[in-house]
Write an enzyme that holds these catalytic residues in place. Sequence first.
Site, PDB file in Angstrom:
ATOM      1  N   GLU A 249     -27.295  35.446 -13.662  1.00 56.14           N
ATOM      2  CA  GLU A 249     -27.873  34.152 -14.009  1.00 56.14           C
ATOM      3  C   GLU A 249     -29.239  33.938 -13.370  1.00 56.14           C
ATOM      4  OE1 GLU A 249     -25.764  30.845 -12.118  1.00 56.14           O
ATOM      5  OE2 GLU A 249     -24.541  32.324 -11.086  1.00 56.14           O
TER       6      GLU A 249
ATOM      7  N   ASP B 244     -19.833  23.532 -10.187  1.00 55.79           N
ATOM      8  CA  ASP B 244     -20.377  24.859  -9.927  1.00 55.79           C
ATOM      9  C   ASP B 244     -21.060  24.830  -8.560  1.00 55.79           C
ATOM     10  OD1 ASP B 244     -21.137  27.531 -10.259  1.00 55.79           O
ATOM     11  OD2 ASP B 244     -21.725  27.234 -12.342  1.00 55.79           O
TER      12      ASP B 244
END
Length: 862
Positions: free
Chosen positions: A531, A335
Amino acid sequence: MSLSLLGGIAQATPAQADTPQPVIGQPAKDKDGCARIEKSLPTLADWPKVDSRFKGKAGDEQRIAEILKGMTLEEKVGQMTQPEIAAITPDEVRQYAIGSVLNGGGSWPGGKKYATQQDWLNLADAYWNASKTSRTKIPVIWGIDAVHGNNNVYGATVFPHNIGLGAAHDPCLVRDVAGATARQIRATGQDWAFSPTLAVVQDDRWGRTYEGFSEDPRITRSYGFEAINGLQDGATKRIGYNGVIATAKHFIGDGGTINGQDQGVNPASEADMINVHGQGYYGALAAGSQTVMVSFNSWTNADLGINEGKLHGSDKALNQILKGKMGFDGLVVSDWNGIGQVTGCTNSSCPQAINAGIDIVMVPNDWKAFITNTVAQVQSGQIPMARIDDAVTRILRVKLRDGLFESQKPSDRSYANSDEALKDNWLARDAVRESQTLLKNNGNVLPLKPSSKVLVVGKSADNIANQTGGWTLSWQGTGNTNADFPNATSILTGIKQNLGDANVTFDATGNVDPKGFDAVIAVIGETPYAEGVGDLTRKSLEAARLYPEDLAVLDKVSGKGTPVVTVYVGGRPLYMNKEINRSDAFVAAWLPGTEGGGVADMLVKGKDGTGYQGTLSYSWPKSACQSPLNPWSPNYDPLFKLGYGLKTGQRVTVGQLDETPGPASCTSTGGGGTATEDLAIYDRTDVPPYTSQIGSAENWGGTVIGPDGTAAHTEINVVPTDVNVQGDGLKATWTGAGAAQLYMQNTAGTNDLRGYLNADAALEFDTTVQQAPANRTVISMHCVYPCFSEVNATKLFTDLAGGAKTTVKIPVSCFDNGLDFEHINTPFLVYTDGAFQASFANVRWVPGGAKDPDARTCSSLT
């Protein structure tokens, strides 16, 4: 043993040496031909071997070996490197033999939010042509966060977020939405979707709750199969003509962190990782997912002897479990700057992550340094050459399976520049209809008659940004207006389409008298977040505290003799007893996307033959601090159970609900006792009640740093930056023109933080120092100025200048020399009157942090 809908999660018995490994293949199908949502799942004693239906073509492996044989080390590392489009030119793709690029949320060609399909395709062609003219001629691939449609692209239809699809309980719908998303991606020239998210969410305080299909692993297992099936166009040997490369993410356990903290610690037993958090991957890998993205979270439980730490560095999770036991033969991608969170690593250097099994490293900005460092680490033996060859083999395998070596440039592929592919309004509207979940319908107020005269109120009735949520045009979904969605329908517009303009009166604030109307429709709920920023952390689930304006609107229109229909738009269940009590009917619309008309269709009789069918894929709380809440939680007692949802015409009365207000926070800061939870002050954004500000002679009263992360005085300016992850920090530049400060303050009052002093807490923050301070620099805390205490941080920042990111830990006891810990309003402040530049992120007070071996001593800060 099995995992049933409302049963507990049985603890699996560890597999014995002579116990055969379980094998999972394609799921059983329903009569509609899609994966069945099973009534129960068998409890597995070990990680299963997943039999992928994607086998590739004969001769692929020999072809890969031949290509690999002719590559230099630098070219191999180039294939493993994934920069962000804003940080790399097409010519650099050619020069460095780059294997893939990405665009993050809110990143567009040329930085243009309104980039056209042709703009996207032009850049895709430029990258493609550059890679095809490199020495190896290996085609580059472009990955994009298309998580509910091609949501970065102006004009694209945006589908309901996954929480809404979960409520539909329709695997075929998931397949169709994923297929439509693939066509949208092809319309703008990308190759690779960073979706689906397969998190089995356990704590709804997590800001990514809406990205998970359900808290129920049975649903996630079935949906994982069909999402990959749709994205990859049902592929088994080559990804289909209309498909794109799919990504199962985030491996593993991102939905199970303590307190729902994004990128936090998942303490699950291995049995629960296997039987809860792994289920979506069994479905996705069986469908042939070609890539898996690693999760930011840690997997740690000292009581169980589990200490994998950050999964980006976990050999057990990636090499032993995913690639070994589960048999995954595709590629593993990190990520965003995820390797930088592994202990001992930076964003541009992490042998441990590569050795653990990461094949492509998402290194958005520091990619040149990453290539240099990784080549040197292979040459020194820190990274075995065999590991590099394995990584590149996997990358080439996926590219072959995507048919890229025989493909045309992006603008010549199927659906390229297709306006029709980008807009799939009818499918989106159907998806919205299926996802609507009716929680209350006293007196069968719904459906309304087509001739009804209604008053529409609430902030989200005519707000497409609110109904699309995060990961829409921008990363957090913020900064958007209705004008940014030219092909969309707001819920208000949908109501007008159903009832006629003349029968609809709109007043967002609810000041119009409801008398004389057949019904009031109140559209309320959450505002966009993604997020980190969306984490509730220490907050409660009480909607009235989070969004008091919604309750105020309902108070104005309820109890006046006109039935009130409330539509909740949001990314998670909230404690909404007050709002439900003021409503005769209550609908959870989740985050429906650009087709708000689908919400309106269900409110009106005759517009949809099936009526309400959606049922909860997440349990609904009956109190403010009831999280985590799922059927295997101790003392499971929700307001509405998992699977609840009224059907149109069903006669059920919801009585008066308890309106006892919950606390502002579900965790204790200790007061005069001992704090046990971190006090978050700045975590990618301000954490209420604290607000980030700058101050100087220009305005010592404080200039608030805006939602865009910027503020400027002559003496100091602040811009957003990456410290740990995308956009998580503030880069402050003191110009030297005079004294100035960056600080985080509760402007409304003070907080009793004595519990942190009692808990040996440390003030902790992550920092990168770009320029050492020219003059004396202090870190201070205030108990309403002139009550304050400070430490001298000049040497601290000077020693850190020019180095990598560092976590600074300063015992709060260093400030215990006149500071009134019972009345603190400013828990973090940096002040200097000379030139200085540093970035700050993740500012918090951590109980026990003063005892850490790397905590600073007070004597070093005098």
